[in-house]
Design a protein around this motif. Structure first.
Motif, PDB file in Angstrom:
ATOM      1  N   VAL A 285      -0.169  -5.816  -9.830  1.00  0.00           N
ATOM      2  CA  VAL A 285       0.904  -5.486 -10.683  1.00  0.00           C
ATOM      3  C   VAL A 285       2.121  -5.394  -9.844  1.00  0.00           C
ATOM      4  N   GLY A 286       1.759  -4.767  -8.415  1.00  0.00           N
ATOM      5  CA  GLY A 286       2.785  -4.554  -7.742  1.00  0.00           C
ATOM      6  C   GLY A 286       2.798  -5.107  -6.536  1.00  0.00           C
ATOM      7  N   GLY A 287       1.834  -5.966  -6.151  1.00  0.00           N
ATOM      8  CA  GLY A 287       1.896  -6.656  -4.660  1.00  0.00           C
ATOM      9  C   GLY A 287       1.904  -5.956  -3.361  1.00  0.00           C
ATOM     10  N   PRO A 288       2.200  -6.397  -2.208  1.00  0.00           N
ATOM     11  CA  PRO A 288       2.202  -5.594  -0.966  1.00  0.00           C
ATOM     12  C   PRO A 288       2.767  -4.176  -1.068  1.00  0.00           C
ATOM     13  N   ALA A 289       3.873  -3.990  -1.602  1.00  0.00           N
ATOM     14  CA  ALA A 289       4.679  -2.864  -1.540  1.00  0.00           C
ATOM     15  C   ALA A 289       3.936  -1.589  -2.540  1.00  0.00           C
ATOM     16  N   CYS A 290       3.203  -2.209  -3.580  1.00  0.00           N
ATOM     17  CA  CYS A 290       2.364  -0.980  -4.381  1.00  0.00           C
ATOM     18  C   CYS A 290       1.284  -0.891  -3.589  1.00  0.00           C
ATOM     19  N   VAL A 291       0.686  -1.738  -3.056  1.00  0.00           N
ATOM     20  CA  VAL A 291      -0.746  -1.273  -2.191  1.00  0.00           C
ATOM     21  C   VAL A 291      -0.633  -0.494  -1.028  1.00  0.00           C
ATOM     22  N   THR A 292       0.599  -0.712  -0.493  1.00  0.00           N
ATOM     23  CA  THR A 292       1.116   0.005   0.928  1.00  0.00           C
ATOM     24  C   THR A 292       1.530   1.629   0.256  1.00  0.00           C
ATOM     25  N   LYS A 293       2.171   1.748  -0.757  1.00  0.00           N
ATOM     26  CA  LYS A 293       2.358   3.008  -1.193  1.00  0.00           C
ATOM     27  C   LYS A 293       1.227   3.813  -1.803  1.00  0.00           C
ATOM     28  N   VAL A 294       0.185   3.181  -2.399  1.00  0.00           N
ATOM     29  CA  VAL A 294      -1.224   3.673  -2.647  1.00  0.00           C
ATOM     30  C   VAL A 294      -2.013   4.182  -1.466  1.00  0.00           C
ATOM     31  N   ILE A 295      -1.894   3.266  -0.440  1.00  0.00           N
ATOM     32  CA  ILE A 295      -2.725   3.431   0.782  1.00  0.00           C
ATOM     33  C   ILE A 295      -2.320   4.731   1.414  1.00  0.00           C
ATOM     34  N   GLN A 296      -0.816   4.752   1.602  1.00  0.00           N
ATOM     35  CA  GLN A 296      -0.265   5.679   2.408  1.00  0.00           C
ATOM     36  C   GLN A 296      -0.523   7.204   1.555  1.00  0.00           C
ATOM     37  N   GLN A 297      -0.393   7.017   0.322  1.00  0.00           N
ATOM     38  CA  GLN A 297      -0.510   8.265  -0.474  1.00  0.00           C
ATOM     39  C   GLN A 297      -2.096   8.850  -0.094  1.00  0.00           C
ATOM     40  N   ILE A 298      -3.086   7.917  -0.031  1.00  0.00           N
ATOM     41  CA  ILE A 298      -4.289   8.384   0.180  1.00  0.00           C
ATOM     42  C   ILE A 298      -4.720   8.830   1.661  1.00  0.00           C
ATOM     43  N   THR A 299      -4.093   8.386   2.550  1.00  0.00           N
ATOM     44  CA  THR A 299      -4.278   8.168   3.956  1.00  0.00           C
ATOM     45  C   THR A 299      -3.414   9.305   4.826  1.00  0.00           C
ATOM     46  N   GLY A 300      -2.131   9.030   4.360  1.00  0.00           N
ATOM     47  CA  GLY A 300      -1.165   9.756   5.104  1.00  0.00           C
ATOM     48  C   GLY A 300      -0.577   9.331   6.218  1.00  0.00           C
ATOM     49  N   LEU A 301      -1.226   8.030   6.338  1.00  0.00           N
ATOM     50  CA  LEU A 301      -0.935   7.148   7.931  1.00  0.00           C
ATOM     51  C   LEU A 301       0.411   6.347   7.432  1.00  0.00           C
ATOM     52  N   ARG A 302       1.191   6.155   8.623  1.00  0.00           N
ATOM     53  CA  ARG A 302       2.553   5.502   8.486  1.00  0.00           C
ATOM     54  C   ARG A 302       2.080   3.902   8.645  1.00  0.00           C
ATOM     55  N   ILE A 303       1.699   3.212   7.544  1.00  0.00           N
ATOM     56  CA  ILE A 303       1.595   1.644   7.558  1.00  0.00           C
ATOM     57  C   ILE A 303       2.582   1.119   8.155  1.00  0.00           C
ATOM     58  N   ASN A 304       2.851   0.666   9.431  1.00  0.00           N
ATOM     59  CA  ASN A 304       3.881  -0.280   9.870  1.00  0.00           C
ATOM     60  C   ASN A 304       3.476  -1.830  10.172  1.00  0.00           C
ATOM     61  N   HIS A 305       2.575  -2.325   9.794  1.00  0.00           N
ATOM     62  CA  HIS A 305       2.359  -3.653   9.712  1.00  0.00           C
ATOM     63  C   HIS A 305       1.670  -3.993   8.370  1.00  0.00           C
ATOM     64  N   PHE A 306       1.957  -5.047   7.659  1.00  0.00           N
ATOM     65  CA  PHE A 306       1.191  -5.488   6.610  1.00  0.00           C
ATOM     66  C   PHE A 306       0.814  -6.925   6.818  1.00  0.00           C
ATOM     67  N   VAL A 307      -0.396  -7.143   6.285  1.00  0.00           N
ATOM     68  CA  VAL A 307      -1.071  -8.520   6.689  1.00  0.00           C
ATOM     69  C   VAL A 307      -1.804  -8.896   5.319  1.00  0.00           C
ATOM     70  N   GLY A 308      -1.420  -9.812   4.767  1.00  0.00           N
ATOM     71  CA  GLY A 308      -2.134 -10.436   3.534  1.00  0.00           C
ATOM     72  C   GLY A 308      -2.498 -11.849   3.880  1.00  0.00           C
ATOM     73  N   ILE A 309      -3.794 -12.157   3.422  1.00  0.00           N
ATOM     74  CA  ILE A 309      -4.482 -13.255   3.844  1.00  0.00           C
ATOM     75  C   ILE A 309      -4.864 -13.927   2.505  1.00  0.00           C
ATOM     76  N   ASP A 310      -4.384 -15.140   2.313  1.00  0.00           N
ATOM     77  CA  ASP A 310      -4.952 -15.897   1.131  1.00  0.00           C
ATOM     78  C   ASP A 310      -6.229 -16.512   1.617  1.00  0.00           C
ATOM     79  N   PHE A 311      -7.128 -16.243   0.675  1.00  0.00           N
ATOM     80  CA  PHE A 311      -8.654 -16.375   1.097  1.00  0.00           C
ATOM     81  C   PHE A 311      -8.842 -18.038   0.967  1.00  0.00           C
ATOM     82  N   ASN A 312      -8.085 -18.722   0.093  1.00  0.00           N
ATOM     83  CA  ASN A 312      -8.025 -20.120   0.058  1.00  0.00           C
ATOM     84  C   ASN A 312      -7.520 -20.885   1.231  1.00  0.00           C
ATOM     85  N   GLY A 313      -7.024 -20.272   2.002  1.00  0.00           N
ATOM     86  CA  GLY A 313      -6.479 -20.702   3.232  1.00  0.00           C
ATOM     87  C   GLY A 313      -7.186 -20.234   4.627  1.00  0.00           C
TER      88      GLY A 313
END
Length: 479
Positions: free
Chosen positions: A252-280
């Motif tokens: 529903v929210g793409g990369p920004a939403c996943v980053t927000k969820v993971i930072q809430q769970i971990t407290g880590l400062r996520i400073n790189h986002f890497v998305g990989i399309d499995f088809n490629g």
């Protein structure tokens, strides 16, 4: 020469230095310049001989030699003292002339050497900049990061840490029916089949890769709607949801939403986002001519079929690799998520090992093909050649056994909603250790009674209990 023991070590040649890449590179330049100097001296000597021969055979030289001969006939023979004085003066004049020529030659050589080095540096910088610009242009940039989020804990302790949030998207764009994974028409949109955080502390002495089950139960925050076709968020806002699966955050929210969820769970400062399309993804594997993994049991998937029947060390191609990391209905897996997470971790470790090997790094063709395939299959934020090279340089020499793969602590049993549930106390201990760069907690520590999964009527489920609360694996032990 003084005895070797009396030599000042500071005046010794740099040939005694340790043979690292920088020294080898410097020696190549030194040896090249030495050969250039030797060739220059040889050419100078040959030119001097030709000049001397020309002068000796010129009319003026012949006339001068004739005049000197006549003088010897009509001039009295000098005394021995006069001859000695004349010889001494001639020797001094010769030495002065030799010294002058040497100074001029050294200055000329210095100017030439400086010009050569400047040219090499210019070409090196220009080539590197051009290659970086070329490859960076291939990366699809998205907006995902929020490094000033209130969810980040122990911010000062995380200074200079690198945290890569890696998401494997199961979008079917470009997939065919023959691949058995569905198409963009049959399975529209995109979900996060894989969510991992690679944590590299500032001292670069270890790497910890933590996987999150796709069915992890989360409290999803409000997020802007994600458009996977255009790779950007829209103005529409998706309301928060108290109970949701982790993979819906990306849906529903793409990369920004996943980053927000993971930072809430971990407290880590996520400073790189890497998305990989499995088809490629498979093109990356084919670019390095396959990846060798250690397969313990044949992989027979209820949907994808017989993915990999060989056991032991097996080199798999792109299509096999894609099914290897995607399979989640494998016969014999304890659960669909944990079996697949284990295979994904094994494969990522093997792929990193292959990419960083001399077989790829020293092969310009393979390296270029891999970077091109990686850029084509990847989208991200704060992601490019410079960031990857900086990280690779900072991790140079890292012991492979210091790379740890683990799974976020859960009860190991799905609840009545079919979701995996975090063991909050063990999760807090894990990410406290990562943020503050302290020793990792014992993955086999018992789950507190208050957080254990409620008993069920199935004896098999009872026996599994909480034994899967954390799965830890050292990359060095599996190859």
């Amino acid at each position: 020469m003084p005895p070797r023991a009396e030599l000042d070590p500071l005046t010794m040649t740099d040939e005694m230095e340790a043979i690292d890449e920088a020294t080898q590179y410097r020696r190549k330049i030194d040896h090249t310049l030495a050969r250039f100097s030797a060739a220059h001296d040889e050419m100078e000597a040959e030119e001097a001989k030709r000049r001397e021969r020309r002068e000796r055979l010129s009319p003026a030289s012949l006339l001068e030699s004739t005049r000197t001969a006549l003088q010897r006939v009509v001039t009295p023979t000098p005394s021995a003292e006069e001859e000695a004085d004349a010889a001494e003066k001639a020797e001094q004049a010769r030495l002065l002339e030799k010294k002058r020529r040497k100074i001029e030659r050294s200055a000329r050589f210095g100017r030439i050497a400086a010009a050569v080095v400047a040219g090499l540096v210019f070409l090196g910088i220009g080539g590197a900049w051009g290659a970086q610009t070329y490859f960076d242009a291939k990366f699809t940039q998205v907006s995902a990061l929020d490094e000033n989020s209130a969810d980040i804990q122990d911010a000062a302790a995380q200074a200079n840490d690198e945290n890569f949030l890696m998401v494997g998207s199961d979008t079917r764009d470009g997939a065919s029916d023959e691949e058995g994974v569905g198409t963009a028409d049959s399975t529209p949109g995109a979900r996060s089949d894989t969510v991992m955080v690679a944590h590299v502390p500032a001292d670069r002495k270890r790497v910890v890769v933590t996987s999150f089950p796709r069915d992890l139960e989360i409290n999803r925050p409000e997020c802007q709607r994600w458009d996977p076709v255009q790779n950007k968020t829209t103005e529409e806002k998706v309301p928060a949801q108290k109970i949701a699966k982790l993979n819906t955050a990306y849906a529903v929210g793409g990369p920004a939403c996943v980053t927000k969820v993971i930072q809430q769970i971990t407290g880590l400062r996520i400073n790189h986002f890497v998305g990989i399309d499995f088809n490629g993804f498979k093109e990356m594997v084919d670019a390095v001519h396959g990846v060798t993994i250690h397969n313990e049991i044949p992989i027979d998937d209820g949907i994808l079929g017989k993915v990999l029947l060989q056991t032991g060390d097996v080199t798999i191609s792109g299509d096999q690799a894609l099914n290897f990391v995607r399979a989640r209905h494998v016969k014999g897996d304890p659960t669909s998520d944990y079996g697949r997470i284990k295979r994904q971790q094994e494969f990522i470790g093997a792929l990193l090992k292959k990419v960083m090997s001399s077989d790829v790094v020293l092969d310009p063709g393979k390296l270029s093909d891999f970077i091109t395939a990686f850029a084509k299959a990847t989208f991200g934020d704060n992601l490019g050649v410079k960031q990857m090279m900086t990280l690779a340089q900072s991790m140079k020499g890292l012991d492979p056994t210091k790379i740890t793969f683990l799974t976020v602590p859960t009860t190991g049993m799905a609840n009545s909603r079919g979701n995996e549930v975090l063991v909050l106390s063990k999760t807090k201990s894990l990410f406290d250790a990562l943020r503050n760069n302290t020793a990792l907690p014992d993955p086999n520590a018992p789950v507190p009674r208050s957080e254990q999964a409620p008993p069920t009527s199935t004896p098999k489920s009872k026996s599994s209990g909480s034994s899967k609360s954390t799965t830890t694996r050292k990359s060095g032990s599996t190859g």
